[in-house]
Scaffold this active site. Sequence first.
Site, mmCIF file in Angstrom:
data_model
loop_
_atom_site.group_PDB
_atom_site.id
_atom_site.type_symbol
_atom_site.label_atom_id
_atom_site.label_comp_id
_atom_site.label_asym_id
_atom_site.label_seq_id
_atom_site.Cartn_x
_atom_site.Cartn_y
_atom_site.Cartn_z
ATOM 1 N N GLY A 219 0.921 -1.239 -0.136
ATOM 2 C CA GLY A 219 -0.204 0.168 -0.075
ATOM 3 C C GLY A 219 0.942 1.123 -0.070
ATOM 4 N N ILE A 220 0.342 2.378 0.715
ATOM 5 C CA ILE A 220 0.991 3.587 0.802
ATOM 6 C C ILE A 220 2.177 3.574 1.725
ATOM 7 C CG2 ILE A 220 -0.632 4.814 2.038
ATOM 8 C CD1 ILE A 220 -0.689 7.105 0.128
ATOM 9 N N GLY A 221 3.017 4.646 1.677
ATOM 10 C CA GLY A 221 4.093 4.808 2.741
ATOM 11 C C GLY A 221 5.278 4.653 2.438
ATOM 12 N N GLY A 222 6.364 5.198 3.271
ATOM 13 C CA GLY A 222 7.596 5.131 2.789
ATOM 14 C C GLY A 222 8.035 3.691 2.722
ATOM 15 N N GLU A 244 -5.116 -4.215 -3.279
ATOM 16 C CA GLU A 244 -6.360 -3.441 -3.149
ATOM 17 C C GLU A 244 -6.071 -1.896 -3.454
ATOM 18 O OE1 GLU A 244 -6.277 -2.063 1.657
ATOM 19 O OE2 GLU A 244 -6.232 -4.233 1.311
ATOM 20 N N GLY A 342 -7.257 -4.363 4.235
ATOM 21 C CA GLY A 342 -7.126 -5.442 3.829
ATOM 22 C C GLY A 342 -5.998 -6.415 4.353
#
Length: 447
Positions: A219-222, A244, A342
């Site tokens: 997913g999102i993030g560093g 997802e 998820g």
Amino acid sequence: MKTFLDEYKSKLITADEAARAVKSGDKVFYSEFALAPEAFDEALASRITELSDIYLATTASVKAPAVVVKDTEKKHVRFHDWHFGPASRKLHTMGLASYVPITYHQGARILRKYLSVDVAIVTTAPIDNNGYFNFGISNSVCGAAMSKAKKIIVEINENVPYCLGGNFESIHISQVDHIIEGKNSPLVQVPNAKIEDVDVAIAKIIMNEIEDGATLQFGIGGLPNTVGEFIAESDLKDLGFHSEMLTDSCVDLYEAGKFTGSKKKIDHFKMTYTFALGTKKLYDFLHYNPTCASYPVNYINDPRIIALNPKVIAINNAIEIDLFSQVSSESVGTRHISGTGGQVDFIFGAFNSTGGKGIIALNSTYTDKDGNVKSRIVPTLVPGSVVTTPRSIVHYVATEYGIVMLKGKSTWERAEDLISIAHPDFRDELVKEANQMNLWVRSNKIS
């Protein structure tokens, strides 16, 4: 288009007219993530004091709904979010939002089985030549909500990319009650998170777990961004993508030739996802791009579907994990942060994938508001913290100090493994605490 012109004109109304379709006691569904219906929301906010007992639901709205902000006395609307982002987190602190606990892949089925929807209002791309309105970057549970809605309204935004898909990525004009031509505001952009040194350290460890032909979820993030950068510079090849969330880093990996999807067993050569969040680069990439396939979340996040692809590497973040290997990823005590999302879906699916690995990744420490460094691996979770992933489902756990596999291991083996990847400054105290809890950790096994 000529075929649908008369029907389009007959269903076209203003946002103020559409807002009048909402009655007291109605259950209202907004489209999700970056596609909240802006014009409708503002129109409903302007008359919310006329209404009472409105139930408003969405998933991870990136902007606080105007109708909720307007009702600061909490007399007219109750807002329910299926996954918290910064906007809902702030509203929750103010007592203006409630979280709906779900395992994400069950979201559409929960809607269809148990919930009623009076009005569904969904932001879409403009009507196409075949009479369809495309859900763009937010598929998720939109189709399910519309299938239950007594009244369906679409709000057109010309900036929504037309995202090709597998199913439920669009709705036909014949199924729509009303059409609003919206404000056409640019979509909210979510830039790449700043990469920290600890992200680099964890990413290097995770890279050792990824093989040619693997199917990735992140997913999102560093950390995901860092893993993406390492993959782009690596010799890995024939990777697939099934997640997802689609982000800017996925565009970079596709353009670097890493995401071919040639080894996937389903959705060959496709980058499959249920929603997208990023910058204009991502949104432009998605527009009419047959490389990508948008599906509802009950397909993308179904552990049975996930497991069909080989070598699934699922990377998910956590806030805290205790020595019993219980993972908390959505709250700090009773302070709600995000949601289950998820995480459980993909850890479960990755475990059942041939060669798959579901990885919980977290920094070993954090600094609290008083400047004190504390361990994220703890004897027991902070009281009130929600268990996101139970110990029976946890697979791999990674910090900047290593990665451990916990399946088939006893409570003392798990405690030993987790302490071995905790920050060295906290290991002795964790051993002491573990033994006080009858976990019988052997300190000489902690390297």
